[in-house]
Design an enzyme around this catalytic site. Structure first.
Site, PDB file in Angstrom:
ATOM      1  N   SER A 158      93.175  28.262  19.453  1.00  0.00           N
ATOM      2  CA  SER A 158      92.563  27.729  20.562  1.00  0.00           C
ATOM      3  C   SER A 158      92.947  28.587  22.031  1.00  0.00           C
ATOM      4  O   SER A 158      94.125  29.070  21.938  1.00  0.00           O
ATOM      5  CB  SER A 158      93.079  26.269  20.744  1.00  0.00           C
ATOM      6  OG  SER A 158      92.733  25.976  22.103  1.00  0.00           O
ATOM      7  N   GLU A 170      93.580  27.305  24.575  1.00  0.00           N
ATOM      8  CA  GLU A 170      94.843  26.670  25.159  1.00  0.00           C
ATOM      9  C   GLU A 170      96.126  27.478  24.756  1.00  0.00           C
ATOM     10  O   GLU A 170      97.199  27.210  25.815  1.00  0.00           O
ATOM     11  CB  GLU A 170      95.101  25.253  24.558  1.00  0.00           C
ATOM     12  CG  GLU A 170      94.078  24.308  25.198  1.00  0.00           C
ATOM     13  CD  GLU A 170      93.870  24.084  26.372  1.00  0.00           C
ATOM     14  OE1 GLU A 170      95.062  23.803  27.221  1.00  0.00           O
ATOM     15  OE2 GLU A 170      92.944  23.998  27.099  1.00  0.00           O
ATOM     16  N   TYR A 190     100.176  20.518  22.487  1.00  0.00           N
ATOM     17  CA  TYR A 190      98.938  20.878  21.631  1.00  0.00           C
ATOM     18  C   TYR A 190      99.271  22.203  21.431  1.00  0.00           C
ATOM     19  O   TYR A 190      98.881  22.839  20.383  1.00  0.00           O
ATOM     20  CB  TYR A 190      97.809  20.435  21.938  1.00  0.00           C
ATOM     21  CG  TYR A 190      96.559  21.150  21.555  1.00  0.00           C
ATOM     22  CD1 TYR A 190      95.967  20.596  20.246  1.00  0.00           C
ATOM     23  CD2 TYR A 190      95.802  21.943  22.167  1.00  0.00           C
ATOM     24  CE1 TYR A 190      94.940  21.303  19.703  1.00  0.00           C
ATOM     25  CE2 TYR A 190      94.674  22.618  21.602  1.00  0.00           C
ATOM     26  CZ  TYR A 190      94.146  22.423  20.501  1.00  0.00           C
ATOM     27  OH  TYR A 190      93.091  22.928  19.706  1.00  0.00           O
TER      28      TYR A 190
HETATM   29  P1  NAP Z   1      87.852  17.366  16.296  1.00  0.00           P
HETATM   30  O1  NAP Z   1      86.362  16.996  16.600  1.00  0.00           O
HETATM   31  O2  NAP Z   1      89.004  16.671  17.217  1.00  0.00           O
HETATM   32  O3  NAP Z   1      88.139  17.118  14.691  1.00  0.00           O
HETATM   33  C1  NAP Z   1      89.516  17.415  14.307  1.00  0.00           C
HETATM   34  C2  NAP Z   1      89.164  17.003  12.864  1.00  0.00           C
HETATM   35  O4  NAP Z   1      90.598  17.142  12.194  1.00  0.00           O
HETATM   36  C3  NAP Z   1      88.704  15.529  12.507  1.00  0.00           C
HETATM   37  O5  NAP Z   1      88.025  15.937  11.185  1.00  0.00           O
HETATM   38  C4  NAP Z   1      90.016  14.857  12.128  1.00  0.00           C
HETATM   39  O6  NAP Z   1      89.768  13.753  11.343  1.00  0.00           O
HETATM   40  C5  NAP Z   1      90.952  15.874  11.467  1.00  0.00           C
HETATM   41  N1  NAP Z   1      92.245  15.547  11.436  1.00  0.00           N
HETATM   42  C6  NAP Z   1      92.831  15.103  12.309  1.00  0.00           C
HETATM   43  N2  NAP Z   1      94.146  14.587  12.047  1.00  0.00           N
HETATM   44  C7  NAP Z   1      94.092  15.132  10.652  1.00  0.00           C
HETATM   45  C8  NAP Z   1      95.408  14.895   9.869  1.00  0.00           C
HETATM   46  N3  NAP Z   1      96.494  14.427   9.954  1.00  0.00           N
HETATM   47  N4  NAP Z   1      94.826  15.537   8.525  1.00  0.00           N
HETATM   48  C9  NAP Z   1      93.810  16.195   8.156  1.00  0.00           C
HETATM   49  N5  NAP Z   1      92.644  15.955   9.176  1.00  0.00           N
HETATM   50  C10 NAP Z   1      92.934  15.821  10.431  1.00  0.00           C
HETATM   51  O7  NAP Z   1      88.072  18.852  16.889  1.00  0.00           O
HETATM   52  P2  NAP Z   1      87.001  20.147  16.631  1.00  0.00           P
HETATM   53  O8  NAP Z   1      86.495  20.280  18.341  1.00  0.00           O
HETATM   54  O9  NAP Z   1      86.112  19.905  15.531  1.00  0.00           O
HETATM   55  O10 NAP Z   1      87.809  21.194  16.567  1.00  0.00           O
HETATM   56  C11 NAP Z   1      87.985  21.994  15.371  1.00  0.00           C
HETATM   57  C12 NAP Z   1      89.520  22.816  15.344  1.00  0.00           C
HETATM   58  O11 NAP Z   1      89.363  23.728  16.177  1.00  0.00           O
HETATM   59  C13 NAP Z   1      90.628  21.891  15.615  1.00  0.00           C
HETATM   60  O12 NAP Z   1      91.741  22.461  14.906  1.00  0.00           O
HETATM   61  C14 NAP Z   1      90.860  22.039  17.179  1.00  0.00           C
HETATM   62  O13 NAP Z   1      92.173  21.854  17.552  1.00  0.00           O
HETATM   63  C15 NAP Z   1      90.530  23.473  17.031  1.00  0.00           C
HETATM   64  N6  NAP Z   1      89.667  24.080  18.408  1.00  0.00           N
HETATM   65  C16 NAP Z   1      88.787  23.369  19.022  1.00  0.00           C
HETATM   66  C17 NAP Z   1      88.225  23.723  20.376  1.00  0.00           C
HETATM   67  C18 NAP Z   1      87.064  23.029  20.898  1.00  0.00           C
HETATM   68  O14 NAP Z   1      86.617  23.360  22.200  1.00  0.00           O
HETATM   69  N7  NAP Z   1      86.429  22.377  20.285  1.00  0.00           N
HETATM   70  C19 NAP Z   1      88.580  24.859  20.788  1.00  0.00           C
HETATM   71  C20 NAP Z   1      89.554  25.560  20.131  1.00  0.00           C
HETATM   72  C21 NAP Z   1      90.101  25.236  19.118  1.00  0.00           C
HETATM   73  P3  NAP Z   1      89.323  12.296  11.806  1.00  0.00           P
HETATM   74  O15 NAP Z   1      87.774  12.220  11.941  1.00  0.00           O
HETATM   75  O16 NAP Z   1      89.941  11.390  10.799  1.00  0.00           O
HETATM   76  O17 NAP Z   1      90.127  12.308  13.128  1.00  0.00           O
HETATM   77  P1  GDP Z   2      91.020  21.085  26.855  1.00  0.00           P
HETATM   78  O1  GDP Z   2      90.553  22.184  27.713  1.00  0.00           O
HETATM   79  O2  GDP Z   2      91.131  21.100  25.355  1.00  0.00           O
HETATM   80  O3  GDP Z   2      92.127  20.579  27.478  1.00  0.00           O
HETATM   81  O4  GDP Z   2      89.885  20.136  26.912  1.00  0.00           O
HETATM   82  P2  GDP Z   2      89.152  18.815  27.708  1.00  0.00           P
HETATM   83  O5  GDP Z   2      87.573  18.709  27.778  1.00  0.00           O
HETATM   84  O6  GDP Z   2      89.966  17.717  27.357  1.00  0.00           O
HETATM   85  O7  GDP Z   2      89.695  19.212  29.233  1.00  0.00           O
HETATM   86  C1  GDP Z   2      89.183  20.196  29.929  1.00  0.00           C
HETATM   87  C2  GDP Z   2      89.823  20.329  31.429  1.00  0.00           C
HETATM   88  O8  GDP Z   2      89.149  18.989  32.147  1.00  0.00           O
HETATM   89  C3  GDP Z   2      91.148  19.948  31.684  1.00  0.00           C
HETATM   90  O9  GDP Z   2      91.691  20.845  32.697  1.00  0.00           O
HETATM   91  C4  GDP Z   2      91.421  18.722  32.065  1.00  0.00           C
HETATM   92  O10 GDP Z   2      92.422  18.525  32.800  1.00  0.00           O
HETATM   93  C5  GDP Z   2      89.940  18.462  32.984  1.00  0.00           C
HETATM   94  N1  GDP Z   2      89.704  17.079  33.001  1.00  0.00           N
HETATM   95  C6  GDP Z   2      89.606  16.198  34.242  1.00  0.00           C
HETATM   96  N2  GDP Z   2      89.329  15.176  34.179  1.00  0.00           N
HETATM   97  C7  GDP Z   2      89.328  15.004  32.568  1.00  0.00           C
HETATM   98  C8  GDP Z   2      89.220  13.643  32.082  1.00  0.00           C
HETATM   99  O11 GDP Z   2      88.949  12.746  32.448  1.00  0.00           O
HETATM  100  N3  GDP Z   2      89.333  13.891  30.644  1.00  0.00           N
HETATM  101  C9  GDP Z   2      89.720  15.184  30.024  1.00  0.00           C
HETATM  102  N4  GDP Z   2      89.493  15.011  28.735  1.00  0.00           N
HETATM  103  N5  GDP Z   2      89.692  16.185  30.740  1.00  0.00           N
HETATM  104  C10 GDP Z   2      89.419  16.041  32.143  1.00  0.00           C
END
Ligand code: NAP
Ligand code: GDP
Length: 352
Positions: free
Chosen positions: A135, A137, A158
């Site tokens: 990520s 992050e 995280y």
């Molecule tokens: P998400 O929608 O939160 O999906 C996370 C998945 O992980 C869900 O299927 C969840 O299952 C599963 N999970 C949670 N805890 C688990 C456990 N203990 N054992 C097995 N599976 C588990 O996240 P996403 O947006 O699809 O992201 C996919 C991956 O990319 C994640 O690793 C995330 O951290 C990473 N990532 C995401 C972003 C982004 O912007 N979306 C950016 C960078 C990296 P449940 O449905 O049961 O909760």
């Molecule tokens: P992140 O970049 O993985 O933390 O994704 P988020 O969508 O959770 O947050 C993106 C940015 O939006 C972060 O800087 C948060 O602090 C900001 N933010 C502001 N208000 C909110 C809120 O109500 N919920 C979340 N999730 N983020 C917020």
């Protein structure tokens, strides 16, 4: 030969898009899901067919990243050609509430899966390619634009866990010669994004406010900047990484950054709403340590993988607003018919 892919986190946003992509390419996709007391497969239900029907190409297996034995069993059963480790506790703010659990799943869970992979490859002699979901992050406080050589400065439990997973993955690639790629993906969104992430929280609220279902939207820091892309584009990059001759790490981003304020303004104005009349600060949504500015330099992915994003920020927000306006209209129709919908999680829990 039909290729087999194993996806952890198959029920998540990216899991659903990746499954669609791989099924479309003719893969047999196997997804690992956690047991839940209610069905949590909404995002992949349209891809799932009764296993008794011939031609079903998505198979689900119970497992959890906290359970090394189950991970080994699933690997043995599936015998995958490619593994995509997308499973995670993926919410930054929540990771401050449950840091130990986040480390257990995001850092140690990756290690457990890599250990299982290492033995599976050593004993079975099969070649398996592995994708680790890293990520942006992980860059945390590092100055933008961030690229593969930018040192990590994580700012949340995280992010620290994802940094650990990243280095485990690098170490297993170097120590055991495994084909492992780290994707360092910047924020990617879609109508399937969880509703406690800021984009979806905003587009859900805009739709509900437009339909008169809610009056206010409570947010935290409006000044944070993110490089937001479309999830459908980003899973393509994951797949491309595993199709290369050599394993490597890649930043995946649009290169454009916008503030949360820009996001709110764009979403609300799409529906003819003045955001200033509806948005209020709630300190519960501030983080103990914030990541101020993320903007990725994906030149390497463009050059080596030939990857580029297809959707810009405005188009993405428009797509999400349109989808969520539709949901709000459905909710209103149900409400008028006497069915009450449950309170939205993000508004009620204070962690979103
Ligand atoms: P998400 O929608 O939160 O999906 C996370 C998945 O992980 C869900 O299927 C969840 O299952 C599963 N999970 C949670 N805890 C688990 C456990 N203990 N054992 C097995 N599976 C588990 O996240 P996403 O947006 O699809 O992201 C996919 C991956 O990319 C994640 O690793 C995330 O951290 C990473 N990532 C995401 C972003 C982004 O912007 N979306 C950016 C960078 C990296 P449940 O449905 O049961 O909760
Ligand atoms: P992140 O970049 O993985 O933390 O994704 P988020 O969508 O959770 O947050 C993106 C940015 O939006 C972060 O800087 C948060 O602090 C900001 N933010 C502001 N208000 C909110 C809120 O109500 N919920 C979340 N999730 N983020 C917020």
């Amino acid at each position: 030969m039909v290729k087999r892919a194993l996806i952890t986190g198959v029920t998540g946003q990216d899991g659903a898009y990746l499954t669609e992509l791989l099924v479309g390419k003719g893969y047999a996709v196997h997804g690992m899901l956690r047991r839940a007391s209610l069905f949590n497969t909404d995002r992949i239900d349209h891809l799932y067919h009764d296993p008794h029907v011939t031609g079903a190409n998505l198979t689900l297996h119970y497992g959890d990243l906290s359970d090394g034995t189950a991970l080994r069993r699933v690997l043995e059963k599936v015998q995958p050609d490619e593994v995509y480790n997308l499973g995670a506790q993926s919410h930054v703010k929540v990771s401050f509430e449950v840091p130990e659990y986040t480390a257990d799943i995001d850092a140690l869970g990756t290690l457990r899966l890599l250990e299982a992979l290492r033995d599976h490859v050593a004993h079975g002699g099969r070649k398996v390619r592995f994708y680790q979901a890293g990520s942006s992050e992980m860059f945390g406080a590092a100055k933008p634009p961030q690229h593969e050589k930018t040192p990590f400065e994580p700012r949340s439990p995280y992010a620290v866990s994802k940094v650990a997973a990243h280095w485990y993955a690098v170490n297993y690639r170097e120590a055991y010669g495994l084909f492992i790629c780290n994707g360092i993906l910047f924020n990617h969104e879609s109508p399937r994004r969880g509703e406690t992430f800021v984009t979806r929280k905003v587009t859900r609220a805009a739709g509900r406010i437009k339909e008169g279902l809610q009056g206010k939207l409570f947010l935290g820091n409006l000044e944070a900047r993110r490089d937001w892309g479309f999830a459908g584009d980003y899973v393509e990059a994951m797949w491309l990484m595993l199709q290369q001759d050599k394993p490597d790490d890649y930043v995946v981003a649009t290169g454009q950054s916008h503030s949360v304020r820009d996001l709110v303004e764009t979403a609300f104005s799409e529906l003819g709403l003045d955001w200033k009349k509806h948005v209020e600060l709630d300190a519960r949504y501030l983080r103990p340590t914030e990541v101020d500015a993320l903007q990725g330099d994906a030149s390497k992915a463009r050059k080596v993988l030939g990857w580029r994003p297809t959707m810009d920020f405005k188009t993405l927000v428009k797509l999400m607003v349109k989808h969520d306006l539709g949901l709000a209209q459905q909710e209103k129709t149900l409400h008028r018919a006497g069915y009450d919908s449950p309170a939205r999680g993000a508004a009620s829990t204070g962690v979103g």
